[in-house]
Design an enzyme around this catalytic site. Structure first.
Site, PDB file in Angstrom:
ATOM      1  N   LYS A  48      77.245  71.106  80.354  1.00 24.56           N
ATOM      2  CA  LYS A  48      77.139  70.515  81.690  1.00 24.56           C
ATOM      3  C   LYS A  48      75.733  70.630  82.282  1.00 24.56           C
ATOM      4  CE  LYS A  48      81.368  69.058  81.902  1.00 24.56           C
ATOM      5  NZ  LYS A  48      81.724  67.647  82.032  1.00 24.56           N
TER       6      LYS A  48
HETATM    7  N1  PMP Z   1      85.059  71.852  77.604  1.00 26.29           N
HETATM    8  C1  PMP Z   1      84.812  72.480  78.760  1.00 26.29           C
HETATM    9  C2  PMP Z   1      84.880  73.962  78.799  1.00 26.29           C
HETATM   10  C3  PMP Z   1      84.511  71.731  79.927  1.00 26.29           C
HETATM   11  O1  PMP Z   1      84.261  72.366  81.080  1.00 26.29           O
HETATM   12  C4  PMP Z   1      84.492  70.322  79.830  1.00 26.29           C
HETATM   13  C5  PMP Z   1      84.200  69.515  81.066  1.00 26.29           C
HETATM   14  N2  PMP Z   1      85.288  69.264  81.916  1.00 26.29           N
HETATM   15  C6  PMP Z   1      84.769  69.709  78.593  1.00 26.29           C
HETATM   16  C7  PMP Z   1      85.035  70.519  77.510  1.00 26.29           C
HETATM   17  C8  PMP Z   1      84.820  68.222  78.424  1.00 26.29           C
HETATM   18  O2  PMP Z   1      83.583  67.575  78.577  1.00 26.29           O
HETATM   19  P1  PMP Z   1      83.543  66.174  79.293  1.00 26.29           P
HETATM   20  O3  PMP Z   1      83.839  66.384  80.738  1.00 26.29           O
HETATM   21  O4  PMP Z   1      82.145  65.684  79.077  1.00 26.29           O
HETATM   22  O5  PMP Z   1      84.558  65.286  78.680  1.00 26.29           O
END
Ligand code: PMP
Length: 346
Positions: A48
């Site tokens: 992120k």
């Molecule tokens: N794994 C974790 C621990 C996350 O915080 C997130 C984000 N919500 C994701 C996977 C998935 O990533 P994305 O939001 O880019 O689909």
């Protein structure tokens, strides 16, 4: 691009350029080659960081944000941490609406990083005024000079990965990648990375990982939003009870669903076999590989890249707590004894 043996102006210079690390044990019984893109090497210990820095810098370029303004977001924790980190360096206030499903550790961490945190009930519908989406929206309306990142519906979330994660993987694999396996929450990671990779080679298979209790897989297959699919589950950051605008369903070939329990055991096994201490969704993504491998889906020359979104330290009170595992009913007497591996000298 800066390298880690240089001197940096601030932590933000270290966002991106994460390593691709071979999985030597987890998938060794299957044909093919398996590598993890380990996003915990970002300074905020998750993927992120990429979207927080990219979206905030795009807002600055457009003149939407200036120092002293407030940045608001909904987040299961990781995006909040990254936005808080970027806000500190760039001089913004950070306000976060988080789900009550987030671990106490994550919430404490956000506060430590200077954010103001609102904890909202997890098991209410997205349009309930108490949901973290609605709380963030309301705060944005009430606060003058605020920017709402809105990662679930912000196309820049996809762009951030299109411009960084995708090209990095293409370069690191020297174009040899055949499969991308990634969890889908907002869908930004899988959509942006897949879009870039498929532009380089349309034959690359893109496999999304979804949770039981989430609507994403069924929506991909039928384009139907089926409320009956929704029920509470424990993995944070994966799956959804709405259809995120930041997911490009056309670049994803298929979704695999994984259980809370299998993902938890797999996450623990990654630590014990690969020496990598990664988060719950890294376990989920690897679990999807195991399920596909059992079906004979991989061939000798396949080059499978799985994204490990964050670090294990964020889950000490959950998946890496034996007490929590027992409370969920995830231990039988056999693997409880093996996992505990502890002796008290009296
Ligand atoms: N794994 C974790 C621990 C996350 O915080 C997130 C984000 N919500 C994701 C996977 C998935 O990533 P994305 O939001 O880019 O689909």
């Amino acid at each position: 691009m800066k390298h880690r043996n240089q001197v940096f102006d601030n932590v933000l210079d270290l966002v991106g350029n994460t390593p691709l690390i071979k999985l030597n044990k987890m998938a060794s019984k299957f044909k093919g080659n398996f590598y993890a893109k380990v996003e915990s090497f970002n300074p905020g210990q998750s993927s992120k960081d990429r979207i927080a820095l990219y979206i905030i810098e795009e807002a600055e370029k457009k003149g939407i944000l200036s120092p002293g303004d407030t940045i608001i977001e909904t987040t299961s924790g990781n995006t909040g941490f990254s936005i808080a980190m970027v806000s500190i360096i760039k001089g913004y206030d950070c306000v976060l609406a988080v789900s009550s499903k987030s671990s106490a550790d994550k919430i404490d961490m956000l506060k430590t990083m200077g954010a103001k945190v609102y904890v909202c009930p997890a098991h209410v519908s997205a349009d309930d005024p108490r949901s973290y989406y609605q709380v963030a929206k309301r705060l944005h309306e009430e606060m003058k000079g605020s920017v709402y990142i809105n990662q679930y519906f912000n196309e820049l979330n996809i762009d951030a990965h299109y411009k960084s994660t995708g090209p990095e993987i293409w370069k690191q694999t020297e174009g040899k990648i055949t499969h991308l396996v990634a969890c889908s929450g907002t869908g930004g990671t899988i959509s942006g990375t897949a879009k870039y990779l498929k532009e380089q080679n349309p034959n690359i298979k893109v496999i999304g990982v979804d949770a039981y209790g989430s609507v994403i897989k069924k929506y991909h297959e039928t384009r139907e939003f089926d409320e009956k699919e929704i029920y509470p589950y424990r993995i944070e950051g994966l799956g959804k009870n709405l259809i995120p605008g930041a997911t490009d369903f056309d670049v994803i070939d298929e979704f695999v669903k994984v259980t809370d329990e299998d993902s938890a055991h797999t996450a623990r096994l990654i630590a014990r076999t690969e020496g990598m201490f990664v988060g719950y969704t890294s376990g989920a993504a690897t679990q999807a590989i195991l399920q596909l491998g059992e079906k004979g889906r991989f061939k000798k020359d396949d080059y499978v890249v799985v994204i490990y979104p964050d670090h294990g330290s964020r889950y000490m009170s959950k998946v890496y707590s034996d007490k929590w595992m027992s409370e969920q009913g995830f231990f039988d007497s056999l693997n409880e004894a093996a996992a505990q591996n502890i002796e008290y000298i009296k």
